[in-house]
Enzyme design. Structure first.
Site, PDB file in Angstrom:
ATOM      1  N   ASP A  25      -8.770   0.367   6.265  1.00  0.00           N
ATOM      2  CA  ASP A  25      -8.725  -0.840   7.092  1.00  0.00           C
ATOM      3  C   ASP A  25      -7.378  -0.921   7.800  1.00  0.00           C
ATOM      4  O   ASP A  25      -7.140  -1.822   8.596  1.00  0.00           O
ATOM      5  CB  ASP A  25      -8.852  -2.091   6.211  1.00  0.00           C
ATOM      6  CG  ASP A  25     -10.283  -2.347   5.756  1.00  0.00           C
ATOM      7  OD1 ASP A  25     -11.198  -2.082   6.536  1.00  0.00           O
ATOM      8  OD2 ASP A  25     -10.457  -2.815   4.623  1.00  0.00           O
TER       9      ASP A  25
ATOM     10  N   LYS B 150       0.818  -1.212   0.000  1.00  0.00           N
ATOM     11  CA  LYS B 150       0.000   0.000   0.000  1.00  0.00           C
ATOM     12  C   LYS B 150       0.852   1.261   0.000  1.00  0.00           C
ATOM     13  O   LYS B 150       0.394   2.339  -0.369  1.00  0.00           O
ATOM     14  CB  LYS B 150      -0.918  -0.004   1.214  1.00  0.00           C
ATOM     15  CG  LYS B 150      -2.130  -0.896   1.036  1.00  0.00           C
ATOM     16  CD  LYS B 150      -3.268  -0.129   0.431  1.00  0.00           C
ATOM     17  CE  LYS B 150      -4.330  -1.033  -0.131  1.00  0.00           C
ATOM     18  NZ  LYS B 150      -5.430  -0.311  -0.769  1.00  0.00           N
TER      19      LYS B 150
END
Ligand code: PLP
Length: 408
Positions: free
Chosen positions: A128, A79
Site C-alpha cells: 500500500d 515499516k
C-alpha cells in the site's frame, strides 16, 4: 470533533499466557537479537514517545504516550523496521548458500561488499506504500534488484517515495489483495524472493521476520514508558491494523514482557476494510470483498495475516472499526495540539489508533466497555508521518511544514 460511529467486538478467545506455540512465531529472545542488529544500522535512533498531558486531561485519563514513528530511519514510518530487515536476512541466507560461507552476516550484506554476487537476485513485494518503501530501501542498501507492485488506490506521491530507492514500481489493477496475489505469482514464475508483510499457508518465514522487526518499536516504547512514568506500563494500547502484523508484534511483545500486567489491547481498523474485525467475529480467516477503499490507505487489506491472527486471537481484547472521518478529524486534532500539547504530524493511517481513543473516550457507554477510567494510561502508535503531503494539506488545512513550524 463530532461523534463518530464505531463498532466494538470483544474477543471471547483471549487467553492468559503467552504459550510456547505463540513463542514459535514471535519471542523476546529474537526481539533482543533484532534490536541489537537494527540499532547498529546507520541512522538508528529510538523514535520519541511523546507525552500528551493536555489531551489526557481533556479525555479524562491519567496518561497518553504517543510513539511517533514519523522520523524512523528518515523513512517516515515504522515499516522501515520490518521489510528492510527481512530483505537483509534473505540476502544473507542467499549468500551463505551460494558462497558456502555460513558466517556472512547482515552487516556484510549492508556494507554492499557482496553487491556483485547478488546483482542477479531480485526481491519483490506488494504494498500500500510504506512496506514497499522499506523493501526498496533494504534492496538498495544490499545492492540487489527490486520490483514493487502497487494497486490502483496507491497515490502517486507514495509511488514516487518507493521509486526513489531505485525500485521498479509496477501498478496493477484491483485492490491490495490483488497485488499480494500478483506479487506471489510473479515471484514464483521468475524465481524472485517475495518479501511480503502478510502470511498465509505455506508462506510464513519471511513475514515472521518482518513482524519481528516491528518488535523493536514495541521494546523501545516499553523502555521509554518505564523510564518516563512507571514500571507498570500502560493500561490500554490502541494499534491500527491492515493485515495485523504490526498489531500482533506489539501485542506479543508487551504480553510476553509484562505477563499478568499486560495492557488491554485494542485493534483498530477502517470500517471499509476490517478484515480482522470480521475474522474475529467469525472466528476464522475471512475475505472482506469490495474496493476496500479507505482514506487510511495503508490499512486497506481484505484478508488478515495468518500468523498475526494466531497471536491476536489469543492476545487482543477488542477489535474496533472506525470511519474515515474519524481519522481525518484526528489528524487535525493532532496538528493543533490540545491544551498546550506539542502539535504532531500524523498521516491518515498513523492517526487511526488515536481516532479510536478519541471516539471511545467521549462516550461513557463505550468507555466502560473497554474499562477506560480516570486512572487509565494509554499507549498509542503514530505509525506514519505525512507520507502524502498533498493529501495531508487537504485534510488538515496546513502543509506538513506549516505544522512543523508550530512544533518549534
Ligand atoms: C502507517 C501504517 N500503519 C499501520 C499499518 C498496519 O500494519 P499491518 O498491515 O502489519 O497491520 C501499516 C501497514 O502498511 C502502515 O503503513
Amino acid at each position: 470533533m463530532t461523534r463518530q460511529p464505531i463498532q466494538i467486538w470483544k474477543n471471547p478467545h483471549r487467553s492468559q499466557h503467552y504459550d510456547t506455540e505463540l513463542k514459535q512465531i514471535l519471542n523476546r529472545e529474537r526481539a533482543t537479537a533484532v534490536m541489537s542488529e537494527l540499532s547498529s544500522w546507520p541512522g538508528y535512533e529510538p523514535t520519541p514517545l511523546r507525552s500528551l498531558p493536555g489531551l489526557s486531561q481533556a479525555l479524562g485519563v491519567t496518561q497518553i504516550g504517543y510513539k511517533d514513528e514519523a522520523t524512523r530511519f528518515g523513512m517516515g514510518s515504522f515499516k522501515a523496521l520490518g521489510g528492510a530487515y527481512a530483505v537483509m536476512r534473505q540476502v544473507a541466507q542467499y549468500l551463505q548458500v551460494t558462497t558456502g560461507d555460513p558466517d556472512i552476516s547482515l552487516e556484510d550484506v549492508r556494507s554492499g561488499r557482496y553487491a556483485k554476487q547478488i546483482s542477479d537476485l531480485v526481491v519483490t513485494t506488494a504494498t500500500d506504500g510504506n512496506h514497499g518503501r522499506s523493501v526498496a530501501w533494504g534492496a538498495q542498501q544490499a545492492g540487489c534488484t527490486c520490483v514493487i507492485f502497487i494497486h490502483e488506490g496507491v497515490s502517486e506521491e507514495r509511488e514516487q517515495a518507493i521509486a526513489q530507492f531505485g525500485a521498479r514500481v509496477e501498478r496493477i489493477p484491483g485492490n491490495y489483495d490483488s497485488s499480494v496475489r500478483w506479487a506471489d505469482a510473479q515471484s514464483a514464475a521468475n524465481n524472485w524472493v517475495l518479501i511480503a508483510d502478510t502470511s498465509y499457508p505455506g508462506y510464513t518465514e519471511i513475514p515472521c521476520d518482518v513482524m519481528q522487526g516491528y518488535s523493536v518499536m514495541a521494546e523501545e516504547a516499553l523502555q521509554q514508558w518505564q523510564a518516563l512514568w512507571s514500571e507498570a506500563g500502560p493500561t490500554h494500547v490502541f494499534v491500527q491494523a491492515g493485515v495485523g502484523g504490526l498489531a500482533a508484534a506489539i501485542c506479543a511483545h508487551l504480553w510476553e514482557c509484562l505477563g499478568d500486567r499486560r495492557p488491554i489491547f485494542i485493534v483498530v481498523e477502517p470500517e471499509n476494510s476490517a478484515c480482522l474485525y470480521e475474522t474475529a467475529q467469525q472466528d476464522q480467516l475471512v475475505d472482506v470483498s469490495g474496493s476496500l477503499d479507505t482514506l487510511m490507505g495503508c490499512l486497506s487489506a481484505g484478508r488478515a495475516s495468518l500468523l498475526a491472527w494466531d497471536i491476536l486471537r489469543a492476545g487482543a481484547d477488542f477489535f474496533v472499526t472506525i470511519p474515515d472521518a474519524a481519522a481525518a478529524a484526528t489528524m487535525r486534532v493532532l496538528a493543533q495540539g490540545t491544551g498546550g500539547d506539542r502539535p504532531i504530524i500524523a498521516g491518515e493511517s498513523g492517526a487511526a489508533g488515536m481516532a479510536a481513543l478519541l471516539t471511545i473516550a467521549k462516550q461513557s457507554g463505550l468507555r466502560s466497555q473497554i474499562q477506560l477510567e480516570a486512572d487509565s494510561r494509554v499507549l498509542l502508535f503514530g505509525t506514519e508521518g505525512a507520507m502524502d503531503p498533498k493529501s495531508y494539506a487537504q485534510i488538515v488545512g496546513k502543509t506538513p511544514s506549516q505544522v512543523a513550524e508550530l512544533c518549534q
